[in-house]
Design a protein around this motif. Structure first.
Motif, PDB file in Angstrom:
ATOM      1  N   THR A 158       2.235  12.861 -12.055  1.00  0.00           N
ATOM      2  CA  THR A 158       1.925  12.207 -12.851  1.00  0.00           C
ATOM      3  C   THR A 158       2.494  11.637 -14.097  1.00  0.00           C
ATOM      4  OG1 THR A 158       0.056  12.345 -11.700  1.00  0.00           O
ATOM      5  CG2 THR A 158       0.115  11.050 -13.733  1.00  0.00           C
ATOM      6  N   LEU A 165       6.039   9.668 -13.432  1.00  0.00           N
ATOM      7  CA  LEU A 165       5.693   8.421 -13.713  1.00  0.00           C
ATOM      8  C   LEU A 165       5.460   7.944 -15.013  1.00  0.00           C
ATOM      9  CD1 LEU A 165       3.460   8.368 -10.341  1.00  0.00           C
ATOM     10  CD2 LEU A 165       6.391   7.714 -10.777  1.00  0.00           C
ATOM     11  N   ARG A 173       8.212   1.626 -12.939  1.00  0.00           N
ATOM     12  CA  ARG A 173       7.046   1.096 -12.721  1.00  0.00           C
ATOM     13  C   ARG A 173       7.178   1.715 -11.722  1.00  0.00           C
ATOM     14  NH1 ARG A 173       3.545  -2.397 -15.966  1.00  0.00           N
ATOM     15  NH2 ARG A 173       3.504  -2.413 -18.110  1.00  0.00           N
ATOM     16  N   TYR A 229       4.471   2.407  -7.582  1.00  0.00           N
ATOM     17  CA  TYR A 229       3.390   2.264  -7.356  1.00  0.00           C
ATOM     18  C   TYR A 229       3.528   2.649  -5.777  1.00  0.00           C
ATOM     19  CZ  TYR A 229       2.185   0.300 -12.226  1.00  0.00           C
ATOM     20  OH  TYR A 229       1.818   0.117 -12.984  1.00  0.00           O
ATOM     21  N   GLU A 268       0.631  -0.959  -0.073  1.00  0.00           N
ATOM     22  CA  GLU A 268      -0.444  -0.964   1.121  1.00  0.00           C
ATOM     23  C   GLU A 268      -0.671  -2.190   0.724  1.00  0.00           C
ATOM     24  OE1 GLU A 268      -4.003  -1.271  -2.061  1.00  0.00           O
ATOM     25  OE2 GLU A 268      -3.548   1.050  -2.929  1.00  0.00           O
ATOM     26  N   ASP A 311      -1.370  -5.771  -0.218  1.00  0.00           N
ATOM     27  CA  ASP A 311      -0.792  -5.989  -1.778  1.00  0.00           C
ATOM     28  C   ASP A 311      -0.701  -7.407  -2.043  1.00  0.00           C
ATOM     29  OD1 ASP A 311      -1.114  -3.283  -2.771  1.00  0.00           O
ATOM     30  OD2 ASP A 311       1.690  -2.818  -2.153  1.00  0.00           O
ATOM     31  N   TRP A 359       4.194  -8.512  -8.301  1.00  0.00           N
ATOM     32  CA  TRP A 359       2.927  -7.441  -7.309  1.00  0.00           C
ATOM     33  C   TRP A 359       1.991  -7.043  -7.732  1.00  0.00           C
ATOM     34  CZ3 TRP A 359       0.939  -2.863  -8.440  1.00  0.00           C
ATOM     35  CH2 TRP A 359       0.192  -1.806  -7.536  1.00  0.00           C
ATOM     36  N   LYS A 360       1.306  -8.007  -7.496  1.00  0.00           N
ATOM     37  CA  LYS A 360      -0.355  -7.982  -7.859  1.00  0.00           C
ATOM     38  C   LYS A 360      -0.099  -9.087  -9.070  1.00  0.00           C
ATOM     39  CE  LYS A 360      -2.304  -4.487  -6.068  1.00  0.00           C
ATOM     40  NZ  LYS A 360      -3.634  -2.485  -6.100  1.00  0.00           N
ATOM     41  N   TRP A 383      11.012  -5.948  -8.233  1.00  0.00           N
ATOM     42  CA  TRP A 383      10.451  -5.352  -7.157  1.00  0.00           C
ATOM     43  C   TRP A 383      11.305  -5.527  -5.983  1.00  0.00           C
ATOM     44  CZ3 TRP A 383       5.854  -2.163  -8.793  1.00  0.00           C
ATOM     45  CH2 TRP A 383       4.845  -4.144 -10.315  1.00  0.00           C
ATOM     46  N   PHE A 404       6.973   2.635  -1.586  1.00  0.00           N
ATOM     47  CA  PHE A 404       6.518   2.559  -2.418  1.00  0.00           C
ATOM     48  C   PHE A 404       7.783   1.274  -3.311  1.00  0.00           C
ATOM     49  CE2 PHE A 404       5.910   6.900  -1.677  1.00  0.00           C
ATOM     50  CZ  PHE A 404       4.840   7.254  -2.478  1.00  0.00           C
ATOM     51  N   TRP A 405       6.347   1.107  -4.696  1.00  0.00           N
ATOM     52  CA  TRP A 405       7.415  -0.078  -5.193  1.00  0.00           C
ATOM     53  C   TRP A 405       7.336   0.506  -6.278  1.00  0.00           C
ATOM     54  CZ3 TRP A 405       8.092  -4.460  -2.588  1.00  0.00           C
ATOM     55  CH2 TRP A 405       7.611  -4.971  -1.962  1.00  0.00           C
TER      56      TRP A 405
END
Length: 483
Positions: free
Chosen positions: A94, A97, A107, A109, A112, A115, A147-148, A154, A167-168
């Motif tokens: 953690t 990151l 970043r 993430y 999923e 997404d 992404w979102k 990305w 992972f992104w």
């Protein structure tokens, strides 16, 4: 004058003709008319097109190289991030990151199935970049512009090639943008300014001699000898200037020869005419026959004088400030002594810069024409007035006049209107001489039908506006105007 028939109501111009004329008229209004303006515009367009073409060629060959560099950077970031995540303790992942996001703007993430992503723009640069990254990271690599709710570049990756969990990782968009656009614009603008400056220097070496040549041509057209043009500069311009100087010299010599010939003709013709008149008066013939022959001799002498006046060309005497009232008064007095009913309307005084002898000759021609065609018994009106920016001298008679359709033709030399005037004597040079003299004053000659019959000939002499206004402000009939 013959009037043209009115256009037909059902006439419609051809659409093809309108379509051809409209672009031409638009181009004449929009495009510059001077040589330097047209050259500037042409060089600016050519340079802009050249810079645009070179930028496209540069981008075409630079994009693959840049895509490989960016792909190598992106793949390195992904590989280093994957390695860091694999080798980091699970308790400190953690913190790793957080440091990557705070220090490097990277970043990470987990991906999923639900997404919401936005695909990248479908451009040549992006296609080259994604193909190169996918070649280095694997065919499973995906890309997104959002992404979102987070915008960026990305890239998906897997910790292990055999894993199915993705992972992104987000790279800042600034790292992928080309930052040399301003430099390109700066260098392009500098090149454009340098080219326009060079165009100005080139065109000035052409336009200045051309302007001098046009000015000298106008001097030749007015019958005067132009100043010698410099015969240096580009070879073509120097050749033209040399040819023009040679032409001007030839014309000057021709004018000198003509003046010499005219002087000889004047002496050789007028001397026998004087002896002929003396012989006629002493012949003892009846008075009516003597008067008729003397009139013919005088007419021949006057025609010779007109030929001489016309052959002299443009007046060469300098402009001098004269009292036009005194000039007109001295001119009309001999006519009155001959019994001519010559009525004048003159101010007390009117000063103007003119060529005195030439203007006197022009007025004498107008008065002689009026006497010849109107007759000795009909009055002739001579008026001198000052307007806002001009002085007007008018000679009006009650002769047969000139039809409006023939007035322009009557200004040409050796032209007579025999069907409009009962007397066909003369060489037809009177109005041509007046036209030339008034043109040398930068004025104009108007021929106007007179109400009630006859002709009005009006000489318009330009004056200085400020001084004429000051003279008119005096508020009396005495008017002083100086040019």
């Amino acid at each position: 004058m013959t009037q043209k028939p009115p256009p037909r109501a059902d006439f419609q111009p051809s659409p093809a003709g309108l379509s051809e004329r409209a672009p031409r008229r638009l181009a004449e209004r929009v495009l510059p008319r001077t040589l330097i303006g047209q050259t500037f515009l042409l060089i600016a367009l050519l340079l802009t097109l050249a810079l645009t073409a070179w930028s496209q060629i540069f981008r075409h060959f630079e994009d693959p190289v840049r895509a490989r560099d960016l792909a190598q950077m992106a793949a390195s970031v992904v590989n280093l991030t994957r390695t860091a995540l694999i080798n980091a303790d699970s308790e400190r992942r953690t913190e790793l990151l957080i440091d990557l996001a705070a220090l490097e703007g990277i970043r990470i993430y987990p991906a999923e199935a639900s997404d919401e992503i936005l695909p990248l723009a479908d451009t040549r640069e992006m296609r080259l970049l994604t193909e190169e990254i996918r070649r280095q990271l694997g065919a499973h690599t995906r890309f997104a512009a959002r992404w979102k709710t987070l915008d960026g570049f990305w890239i998906s990756f897997r910790l292990d090639p055999e894993d199915t969990e993705d992972f992104w990782v987000m790279l800042p968009s600034e790292r992928l943008k080309q930052t040399r656009a301003i430099e390109w614009l700066t260098w392009g603008g500098g090149a454009l300014l340098a080219a326009l400056l060079g165009a100005y220097l080139i065109v000035s070496r052409i336009s200045v001699p051309l302007r001098n040549l046009a000015r000298a041509a106008r001097v030749v057209g007015s019958g005067r000898t132009p100043p010698h043009l410099p015969e240096h500069g580009p070879q073509e311009i120097a050749t033209v200037a040399k040819a023009f100087n040679q032409m001007a010299g030839d014309l000057a010599r021709t004018d000198a020869d003509r003046a010499l010939i005219l002087a000889g003709v004047s002496h050789d013709l007028r001397t026998p005419l004087a002896r002929l008149r003396l012989g006629v008066e002493m012949s003892g013939a009846p008075e009516t026959d003597i008067a008729a022959m003397v009139t013919d001799v005088e007419e021949m002498d006057r025609i010779i004088g007109q030929f001489l006046d016309f052959g002299r060309g443009e007046p060469q005497e300098p402009m001098q400030s004269l009292d036009l009232v005194a000039l007109v008064t001295d001119l009309v007095e001999p006519y009155r002594l001959r019994g001519i009913d010559l009525r004048t309307d003159l101010p007390d005084r009117l000063i103007l810069a003119v060529r005195g002898l030439s203007l006197r000759r022009a007025l004498a021609n107008l008065i002689d024409n009026a006497i010849r065609y109107a007759g000795d018994s009909k009055p002739i009106d001579l008026t001198l007035t000052a307007g806002n920016n001009e002085v007007m001298i008018e000679v009006a008679d009650r002769g047969p006049g000139i039809p409006e359709s023939e007035m322009d033709r009557m200004r040409h030399p050796f032209t007579r209107l025999e069907n409009a005037r009962s007397n066909t004597k003369g060489a037809g040079l009177g109005l041509a001489i007046v036209e030339r003299i008034i043109r040398s004053h930068e004025g104009r000659l108007d021929l106007i039908p007179r109400t009630g019959g006859g002709l009005r000939t009006v000489l318009h002499l330009p004056v200085n506006k400020s001084r004429s206004a000051a003279a008119r402000a005096a508020g009396s009939k005495e008017t002083g105007i100086a040019s």
